[in-house]
Each structure stands twice: as C-alpha cells, then as structure tokens.
Design a protein around this motif. Structure first.
Motif, PDB file in Angstrom:
ATOM      1  N   LEU A 188       0.836  -1.200   0.000  1.00 16.28           N
ATOM      2  CA  LEU A 188       0.000   0.000   0.000  1.00 16.28           C
ATOM      3  C   LEU A 188       0.869   1.247   0.000  1.00 16.28           C
ATOM      4  O   LEU A 188       0.609   2.204  -0.725  1.00 16.28           O
ATOM      5  N   GLY A 189       1.926   1.249   0.817  1.00 13.62           N
ATOM      6  CA  GLY A 189       2.828   2.386   0.850  1.00 13.62           C
ATOM      7  C   GLY A 189       3.455   2.640  -0.508  1.00 13.62           C
ATOM      8  O   GLY A 189       3.555   3.777  -0.974  1.00 13.62           O
ATOM      9  N   ALA A 190       3.891   1.564  -1.159  1.00 17.14           N
ATOM     10  CA  ALA A 190       4.480   1.711  -2.488  1.00 17.14           C
ATOM     11  C   ALA A 190       3.465   2.279  -3.468  1.00 17.14           C
ATOM     12  O   ALA A 190       3.773   3.165  -4.277  1.00 17.14           O
ATOM     13  N   ARG A 191       2.231   1.791  -3.384  1.00 13.60           N
ATOM     14  CA  ARG A 191       1.201   2.222  -4.328  1.00 13.60           C
ATOM     15  C   ARG A 191       0.842   3.692  -4.151  1.00 13.60           C
ATOM     16  O   ARG A 191       0.627   4.413  -5.123  1.00 13.60           O
ATOM     17  N   LEU A 192       0.793   4.150  -2.907  1.00  4.96           N
ATOM     18  CA  LEU A 192       0.312   5.504  -2.650  1.00  4.96           C
ATOM     19  C   LEU A 192       1.417   6.556  -2.557  1.00  4.96           C
ATOM     20  O   LEU A 192       1.150   7.739  -2.718  1.00  4.96           O
ATOM     21  N   LEU A 193       2.631   6.137  -2.273  1.00  5.83           N
ATOM     22  CA  LEU A 193       3.703   7.100  -2.065  1.00  5.83           C
ATOM     23  C   LEU A 193       4.696   7.187  -3.213  1.00  5.83           C
ATOM     24  O   LEU A 193       5.318   8.213  -3.428  1.00  5.83           O
ATOM     25  N   CYS A 194       4.874   6.096  -3.944  1.00  5.63           N
ATOM     26  CA  CYS A 194       5.899   6.044  -4.978  1.00  5.63           C
ATOM     27  C   CYS A 194       5.481   6.857  -6.204  1.00  5.63           C
ATOM     28  O   CYS A 194       4.417   6.638  -6.777  1.00  5.63           O
ATOM     29  N   LEU A 195       6.345   7.775  -6.634  1.00  3.48           N
ATOM     30  CA  LEU A 195       6.102   8.586  -7.819  1.00  3.48           C
ATOM     31  C   LEU A 195       6.908   8.051  -8.995  1.00  3.48           C
ATOM     32  O   LEU A 195       7.922   7.363  -8.817  1.00  3.48           O
ATOM     33  N   VAL A 196       6.463   8.382 -10.183  1.00  2.00           N
ATOM     34  CA  VAL A 196       7.187   7.975 -11.388  1.00  2.00           C
ATOM     35  C   VAL A 196       8.638   8.450 -11.307  1.00  2.00           C
ATOM     36  O   VAL A 196       9.572   7.720 -11.648  1.00  2.00           O
ATOM     37  N   GLY A 197       8.832   9.681 -10.824  1.00  5.17           N
ATOM     38  CA  GLY A 197      10.175  10.234 -10.731  1.00  5.17           C
ATOM     39  C   GLY A 197      11.098   9.495  -9.781  1.00  5.17           C
ATOM     40  O   GLY A 197      12.317   9.607  -9.886  1.00  5.17           O
ATOM     41  N   ASP A 198      10.506   8.730  -8.863  1.00  4.30           N
ATOM     42  CA  ASP A 198      11.325   7.987  -7.895  1.00  4.30           C
ATOM     43  C   ASP A 198      11.974   6.759  -8.520  1.00  4.30           C
ATOM     44  O   ASP A 198      13.013   6.296  -8.033  1.00  4.30           O
ATOM     45  N   ILE A 199      11.366   6.207  -9.558  1.00  6.35           N
ATOM     46  CA  ILE A 199      11.844   4.920 -10.083  1.00  6.35           C
ATOM     47  C   ILE A 199      12.162   4.952 -11.579  1.00  6.35           C
ATOM     48  O   ILE A 199      12.557   3.940 -12.147  1.00  6.35           O
ATOM     49  N   MET A 200      11.998   6.096 -12.225  1.00 11.81           N
ATOM     50  CA  MET A 200      12.235   6.168 -13.673  1.00 11.81           C
ATOM     51  C   MET A 200      13.718   5.999 -13.989  1.00 11.81           C
ATOM     52  O   MET A 200      14.599   6.190 -13.155  1.00 11.81           O
ATOM     53  N   ARG A 201      13.991   5.634 -15.241  1.00  8.65           N
ATOM     54  CA  ARG A 201      15.361   5.545 -15.732  1.00  8.65           C
ATOM     55  C   ARG A 201      15.819   6.940 -16.152  1.00  8.65           C
ATOM     56  O   ARG A 201      15.057   7.691 -16.752  1.00  8.65           O
ATOM     57  N   THR A 202      17.045   7.264 -15.853  1.00  9.67           N
ATOM     58  CA  THR A 202      17.549   8.604 -16.145  1.00  9.67           C
ATOM     59  C   THR A 202      18.898   8.523 -16.861  1.00  9.67           C
ATOM     60  O   THR A 202      19.481   7.445 -17.020  1.00  9.67           O
ATOM     61  N   GLY A 203      19.401   9.693 -17.283  1.00 13.14           N
ATOM     62  CA  GLY A 203      20.731   9.777 -17.886  1.00 13.14           C
ATOM     63  C   GLY A 203      20.867   8.934 -19.138  1.00 13.14           C
ATOM     64  O   GLY A 203      20.010   8.960 -20.033  1.00 13.14           O
ATOM     65  N   GLU A 204      21.934   8.143 -19.203  1.00 12.47           N
ATOM     66  CA  GLU A 204      22.215   7.324 -20.373  1.00 12.47           C
ATOM     67  C   GLU A 204      21.214   6.192 -20.552  1.00 12.47           C
ATOM     68  O   GLU A 204      21.171   5.558 -21.611  1.00 12.47           O
ATOM     69  N   LYS A 205      20.410   5.922 -19.519  1.00 10.58           N
ATOM     70  CA  LYS A 205      19.421   4.849 -19.620  1.00 10.58           C
ATOM     71  C   LYS A 205      18.156   5.290 -20.355  1.00 10.58           C
ATOM     72  O   LYS A 205      17.273   4.483 -20.601  1.00 10.58           O
ATOM     73  N   ILE A 206      18.071   6.597 -20.673  1.00 10.67           N
ATOM     74  CA  ILE A 206      16.910   7.100 -21.415  1.00 10.67           C
ATOM     75  C   ILE A 206      17.142   6.827 -22.902  1.00 10.67           C
ATOM     76  O   ILE A 206      18.127   7.292 -23.478  1.00 10.67           O
ATOM     77  N   PRO A 207      16.258   6.084 -23.554  1.00  6.44           N
ATOM     78  CA  PRO A 207      16.412   5.845 -24.996  1.00  6.44           C
ATOM     79  C   PRO A 207      15.959   7.080 -25.776  1.00  6.44           C
ATOM     80  O   PRO A 207      14.800   7.478 -25.689  1.00  6.44           O
ATOM     81  N   ARG A 208      16.861   7.679 -26.526  1.00  6.03           N
ATOM     82  CA  ARG A 208      16.476   8.875 -27.271  1.00  6.03           C
ATOM     83  C   ARG A 208      17.349   9.049 -28.507  1.00  6.03           C
ATOM     84  O   ARG A 208      18.503   8.635 -28.532  1.00  6.03           O
ATOM     85  N   VAL A 209      16.764   9.676 -29.526  1.00  4.28           N
ATOM     86  CA  VAL A 209      17.494  10.053 -30.727  1.00  4.28           C
ATOM     87  C   VAL A 209      17.038  11.446 -31.140  1.00  4.28           C
ATOM     88  O   VAL A 209      15.955  11.896 -30.747  1.00  4.28           O
ATOM     89  N   ASN A 210      17.856  12.103 -31.932  1.00  2.92           N
ATOM     90  CA  ASN A 210      17.512  13.421 -32.452  1.00  2.92           C
ATOM     91  C   ASN A 210      16.445  13.295 -33.533  1.00  2.92           C
ATOM     92  O   ASN A 210      16.333  12.268 -34.205  1.00  2.92           O
ATOM     93  N   VAL A 211      15.662  14.336 -33.718  1.00  2.00           N
ATOM     94  CA  VAL A 211      14.577  14.318 -34.689  1.00  2.00           C
ATOM     95  C   VAL A 211      15.081  14.084 -36.109  1.00  2.00           C
ATOM     96  O   VAL A 211      14.334  13.638 -36.990  1.00  2.00           O
ATOM     97  N   ASP A 212      16.368  14.353 -36.380  1.00  2.00           N
ATOM     98  CA  ASP A 212      16.930  14.146 -37.718  1.00  2.00           C
ATOM     99  C   ASP A 212      17.502  12.743 -37.901  1.00  2.00           C
ATOM    100  O   ASP A 212      18.039  12.427 -38.970  1.00  2.00           O
ATOM    101  N   ALA A 213      17.404  11.882 -36.870  1.00  2.00           N
ATOM    102  CA  ALA A 213      17.955  10.532 -36.947  1.00  2.00           C
ATOM    103  C   ALA A 213      17.122   9.659 -37.878  1.00  2.00           C
ATOM    104  O   ALA A 213      15.979   9.993 -38.234  1.00  2.00           O
TER     105      ALA A 213
END
Length: 320
Positions: A191-216
């Motif tokens: 219950l604590g995890a469900r009500l307290l945990c935010l996306v920002g607490d567990i999201m992948r950040t930095g180099e773990k974010i899959p991204r490419v430039n719009v011209d790719a």
C-alpha cells in the motif's frame, strides 16, 4: 476425533460471536469520552496489560499507532522497574485487566494519578479497583468464556480486541485519516508503495533514457531500441524537447506498409506520443499502461522537457 474437533471449534466460535454481539449496546458516553481523551491527548498514549491482556494490548497499541493515534505498549511489571519513566503528565494510559484486580495496576495507579495522567480502563468488572480508579471505563464483560473450563481468556480477549479496534477506527474517522496517511506509516508495504511512490522515484535517467535526435533515421532508432530494451525511443529536438515517440509497434506498422529503415524516424514516429509526468504516482502510471495496452513511456518534468523513461516492469519491481 474429527467430530470432536469440529464441534469444539464451532462451539468456540458461536460463544465468542454471541458475547461480541452485545458490544454495540455498550458504546455509551464513557466510550465517547474515552475517545475524546485520546483524541485530545497532548502527550503520549500508553497501553498496558499483563498476560493475555498484554498480548491484546500490544495489538491495540499497534492499531492505534498505524491509524493516526501515536501509541506504544508498556509492560506493567517493567513499569514497576523503571519503565514508568516513559509516562509523564498529560499522557493517556489505557489499562487492560478483565478482572480489574491485576496486582501490578494496584501499585501503578496511585503513581499515575500523582503525575497526573488520564486513565482508561478496559475491564469486565465495574466494581473492580481498576474500573473505580479510572476516568473512563470500557466494558468488556462476558457471560461465558469459550474455554470449557471457563478459565482461559477467550471470549473476553475477543471483546477486548474488538473494543480496542472500535476505539482506533472511531479515532481514525475523527482525524480524517486518509489512505495517504496510512501509507506513510506503512512505507515498506504494497500500500505504501502504491500511494507514495512517484514515477520520478523509479524512472530511468541519464544514459538509460532511450532517445534520438529528430533528424535521426529509423536505423539509428533501432540501435537505441536494442541498447536500452525499453520498447520505445524518445525523439527530441535540438532543445531537448520531445517531438514524438518511436516504439516497437511503430516499427512493425512502418515495415508492414513497405517503409524502409533508412527513412527518417520522424516519418514513422507517433506524434506527440504518450508521456508521463515525474510527479504522477507510479500506480497511476501502471493503470494508464494497462488501459492503453502499452508498456513504457518517456517521462517529462514540469517544464515539459524529457527527464526520464519508465516501463511497466520498473513499476512492478518497485512493489506496485
């Protein structure tokens, strides 16, 4: 043997239910005033009892504490050997003794009154020293214990527990104690995890974010899909703002209509694409994934810039 066991069990349950059935009629002004004493307590709430009453007392203290009324248990024998120092003026003490004649309480009560503290008695004997000394009396009397010898606290233990729960939940309602409040006292639970945990607490950040430039190209996006294994790639402009999302599904649809992987990714991406905010609850994100039949999404900050990515597996791994 089977019939003996089942009959004894049924008789026990029937007796305890019959005794408990009388409890609603005992919710009188003493109960209300006892609750108000606890609600208005500026100090601590201490629960004490010995023997089976002590075991029930520990549970009542734990229920109070987890539902918005800070409380703890003190063993009466230990109180006589130093733990009485945990109790101070302005506290409220809940003393539990079915007979109301517990020797430890006979010695403790004058010391409590000298502090002074509020005393609430859970007892089945209105004429006992405990009931007479208390400011408020909670009646846990039973006509019959479920124990065939009439000795082991059975029906009386159940009555005590029920009245303790009744007090805890009444106070919970009076304090407008919410799911979020409950989660803060149970942060390690589901219950604590469900009500307290935010996306920002567990999201992948930095180099773990899959991204490419719009011209790719789609080829570039494929390499990024493979590198991160998240099932999507965020397509961003030079300023880092999200232009769209390229997913496994977008790739399949592109190839099925005869598209080539050398084409610009912006021709195959979804625009604007589904996104989440870092401030959203992770449980809400999981529900949205299930509703939309998707498994991952980029995560945006309040300024609309991409700051992370998350998938359903990440959320479930967090215990949600």
């Amino acid at each position: 043997m089977r019939d003996i066991l089942l009959n004894a069990a049924r008789e026990t349950i029937a007796t305890e239910l019959q005794e408990a059935a009388s409890l609603p009629d005992r919710l009188n002004d003493d109960f209300v005033q006892a609750c108000m004493m606890v609600h208005g307590c500026v100090g601590k709430v201490i629960v004490s009892g010995i023997g089976k009453s002590g075991h029930i007392g520990r549970k009542i203290a734990a229920t109070l504490a987890s539902t918005g009324t800070p409380a703890f248990y003190v063993h009466p024998a230990e109180a006589l050997h130093g733990d009485l120092g945990m109790i101070s003026a302005g506290d409220v003490v809940i003393l539990i003794s079915y007979s109301g004649h517990a020797a430890e309480f006979v010695r403790i009560i004058p010391l409590l009154k000298a502090l002074p503290v509020g005393i609430i008695a859970f007892t089945g004997n209105a004429n006992s020293p405990l009931a007479q000394a208390a400011d408020r009396w909670i009646n846990i009397h039973v006509e019959k214990e479920a124990c065939p010898l009439g000795l082991a606290p059975t029906s009386s233990a159940v009555n005590t527990l029920i009245m303790g729960d009744a007090m805890a939940i009444a106070l919970m309602r009076a304090r407008n104690f919410s799911e979020q409040d409950y989660a803060r006292t149970h942060p390690a639970g589901s219950l604590g995890a469900r009500l307290l945990c935010l996306v920002g607490d567990i999201m992948r950040t930095g180099e773990k974010i899959p991204r490419v430039n719009v011209d790719a190209t789609i080829t570039d996006a494929l390499f990024e899909l493979t590198r991160t294994g998240l099932g999507l790639v965020a397509v961003t402009g030079e300023d880092g703002a999200l232009n769209g999302v390229f997913t496994d599904g977008d790739l399949r649809r592109w190839l099925l209509k005869g598209g080539v992987i050398a084409a610009p990714v912006k021709e195959a991406m979804s625009t604007p694409g589904f996104t989440l905010l870092a401030s959203q609850h992770a449980a809400e994100a999981l529900a949205l994934f299930q509703q939309r039949k998707i498994s991952s999404a980029p995560v945006l900050g309040e300024d609309g810039m991409i700051i992370g990515a998350i998938n359903a597996h990440d959320i479930r791994e967090a215990g949600i």
